[in-house]
Design a protein around this motif. Sequence first.
Motif, short mmCIF file in Angstrom:
data_model
loop_
_atom_site.label_atom_id
_atom_site.label_comp_id
_atom_site.label_asym_id
_atom_site.label_seq_id
_atom_site.Cartn_x
_atom_site.Cartn_y
_atom_site.Cartn_z
N ASP A 292 7.66 7.63 3.63
CA ASP A 292 6.84 6.54 3.09
C ASP A 292 7.66 5.57 2.25
OD1 ASP A 292 7.17 8.59 1.18
OD2 ASP A 292 5.40 7.94 0.08
N GLN A 293 8.84 6.00 1.80
CA GLN A 293 9.72 5.12 1.04
C GLN A 293 10.74 4.40 1.91
OE1 GLN A 293 9.46 4.40 -2.34
NE2 GLN A 293 7.50 5.44 -1.99
N ALA A 294 10.62 4.58 3.24
CA ALA A 294 11.56 3.95 4.17
C ALA A 294 10.88 2.88 5.03
CB ALA A 294 12.19 5.00 5.06
N ASP A 295 9.69 2.45 4.66
CA ASP A 295 8.99 1.37 5.35
C ASP A 295 9.73 0.07 5.07
OD1 ASP A 295 7.25 -0.74 6.05
OD2 ASP A 295 5.47 0.41 5.54
N PRO A 296 10.18 -0.65 6.10
CA PRO A 296 10.98 -1.86 5.85
C PRO A 296 10.23 -2.96 5.10
CG PRO A 296 10.41 -1.67 8.17
CD PRO A 296 10.04 -0.37 7.54
N THR A 297 8.90 -2.94 5.11
CA THR A 297 8.18 -3.97 4.35
C THR A 297 8.40 -3.83 2.86
OG1 THR A 297 6.15 -2.65 4.35
CG2 THR A 297 6.42 -4.25 6.14
N LEU A 298 8.86 -2.65 2.40
CA LEU A 298 9.20 -2.50 0.99
C LEU A 298 10.38 -3.37 0.60
CD1 LEU A 298 8.86 1.39 0.68
CD2 LEU A 298 7.25 -0.34 -0.18
N GLY B 36 13.72 1.97 12.30
CA GLY B 36 12.35 1.47 12.14
C GLY B 36 11.25 2.49 12.35
N TYR B 37 11.28 3.23 13.45
CA TYR B 37 10.16 4.10 13.83
C TYR B 37 9.73 5.01 12.68
CZ TYR B 37 7.41 7.27 16.70
OH TYR B 37 6.39 8.00 17.24
N PRO B 38 8.46 5.16 12.39
CA PRO B 38 7.30 4.57 13.08
C PRO B 38 6.92 3.19 12.58
CG PRO B 38 6.53 6.03 11.37
CD PRO B 38 8.03 6.09 11.32
N TYR B 39 7.84 2.55 11.85
CA TYR B 39 7.58 1.22 11.30
C TYR B 39 8.25 0.14 12.13
CZ TYR B 39 6.57 4.21 7.24
OH TYR B 39 6.08 5.19 6.40
N HIS B 40 8.47 0.40 13.42
CA HIS B 40 9.18 -0.58 14.25
C HIS B 40 8.39 -1.88 14.40
CE1 HIS B 40 6.84 2.20 16.68
NE2 HIS B 40 6.71 1.27 17.61
N ARG B 41 7.08 -1.81 14.36
CA ARG B 41 6.28 -3.04 14.41
C ARG B 41 6.48 -3.85 13.13
NH1 ARG B 41 1.08 -0.47 17.54
NH2 ARG B 41 1.16 -1.84 19.37
N GLN B 42 6.56 -3.15 11.99
CA GLN B 42 6.82 -3.87 10.74
C GLN B 42 8.20 -4.54 10.77
OE1 GLN B 42 5.12 -1.04 11.04
NE2 GLN B 42 4.07 -0.42 9.17
N ALA B 43 9.18 -3.84 11.32
CA ALA B 43 10.52 -4.45 11.44
C ALA B 43 10.48 -5.67 12.33
CB ALA B 43 11.51 -3.41 11.97
N GLY B 44 9.73 -5.57 13.44
CA GLY B 44 9.58 -6.72 14.32
C GLY B 44 8.92 -7.89 13.62
N TYR B 45 7.93 -7.60 12.79
CA TYR B 45 7.27 -8.67 12.02
C TYR B 45 8.25 -9.34 11.08
CZ TYR B 45 5.03 -10.67 7.95
OH TYR B 45 4.71 -11.50 6.90
N LEU B 46 9.02 -8.54 10.32
CA LEU B 46 9.98 -9.12 9.37
C LEU B 46 11.01 -9.98 10.10
CD1 LEU B 46 10.45 -6.00 7.08
CD2 LEU B 46 9.30 -8.14 6.45
N ALA B 47 11.45 -9.52 11.27
CA ALA B 47 12.39 -10.33 12.06
C ALA B 47 11.76 -11.62 12.53
CB ALA B 47 12.90 -9.52 13.24
N SER B 48 10.46 -11.62 12.70
CA SER B 48 9.79 -12.82 13.21
C SER B 48 9.58 -13.88 12.14
CB SER B 48 8.44 -12.44 13.83
OG SER B 48 7.46 -12.16 12.85
N VAL B 49 9.55 -13.48 10.87
CA VAL B 49 9.21 -14.46 9.82
C VAL B 49 10.39 -14.81 8.92
CG1 VAL B 49 6.76 -13.89 9.82
CG2 VAL B 49 8.31 -12.66 8.28
N PHE B 50 11.48 -14.03 8.97
CA PHE B 50 12.66 -14.32 8.15
C PHE B 50 13.86 -14.56 9.07
CE2 PHE B 50 10.06 -11.74 5.23
CZ PHE B 50 9.97 -12.63 4.16
#
Length: 371
Positions: free
Chosen positions: A236-242, A262-276
């Motif tokens: 839970d401390q490895a979520d890239p949105t942190l 990323g996994y299971p936060y690969h969608r979050q990583a994809g989001y961050l790549a899309s906006v930054f």
Amino acid sequence: MAEPPPLPPLVDHHCHGVVRRDLGLGSFEPYLTEAHAPAARGTTYFDTQTGFAVRRWCPPLLGLEPHCPPARYLARRRELGAYEATRLLLRGTGIGTFLVDTGLPGDLTEPAELAAAVGGSAREVVRLETLAEQVADTSGTAAAFVANLAEAVHTAAQAAVGFKSIAAYRYGLALTPEPPRPAEVGRAAEEWLAARAAGGRIHDPVLLRHLLWTAVATGLPLQLHTGFGDPDLRLDQADPTLLTDFIRAVGGLGTDLVLLHGYPYHRQAGYLASVFPHVYADVGLALTHTGARAATVLAETLELAPFGKVLFSTDAYGLPELYVVGARLFAEALQRLLTGWVEEGAWAAQDAARVAAMIAADNARRVYRLP
């Protein structure tokens, strides 16, 4: 079904060395998992997506039929010897360039050995925490440590293609985003060096932040472990949105951030790549461990991540088999997805070929400024 064009030689932008010695069942199997403990009584780590993928893709490279029993495969491996088995396996990956994190302990192959096995090239990625611990062992005072660390990072940047941080393991990604003040760094270094005699690893959040910002100052790409790993990690401390505030703070400074795994936060990583603009998403490790489900995970990464912001890697460590599995699962998943989208009319065939080459190699060559 139309055959997609072949992929270019892959650029594995994040990987590790492999063991040089021969391995038996007991020493081979632990590399199939992120766990530290043996498999539960009556079970085996070969009965995982990774284990099944090894049995599918690797035996033919050593002259055996796919899915042969593990004991037969390992006997053939020992018959060939570790050097020859490694050479045959690596030559079956399609990888032409290795960017190697050299910060792991053990008798592992050097980057040049990986490159020689495939007639390709290799460059080093420097792990910040390992570098700091090496500097600490030769620095008698906090002031000397801070000065020597700055010099070590600067020197490493002359030859390396990037840096990597495992702050997710040592503290978590919910770090204060701003660089720490020099007085804070000095106090934290003094406290850590006092404990270092007992073999303490670097885990103070002030020092971890200092490492990140020292690397950012070099302008080289900075890889950040996110998502799953071994039990040293709090998932839970490895979520890239942190990292969002740190990502904002680094913006405009010229340093690209590469979110690993990323996994299971690969969608979050994809989001961050899309906006930054300076954030990139990696597909390594997740595909190896999801095996027959790799295409689903890759498709989820590609839902939001711009195609010029996604990078291939294996994160292979210890076993050359993990290079094979990482590369084959990636190639199969990518080509299955893109072929399907072309047949549906969602994509043009020439765009699919172009995107495949971008993710396989071109994006990494651009980010790490490779020839």
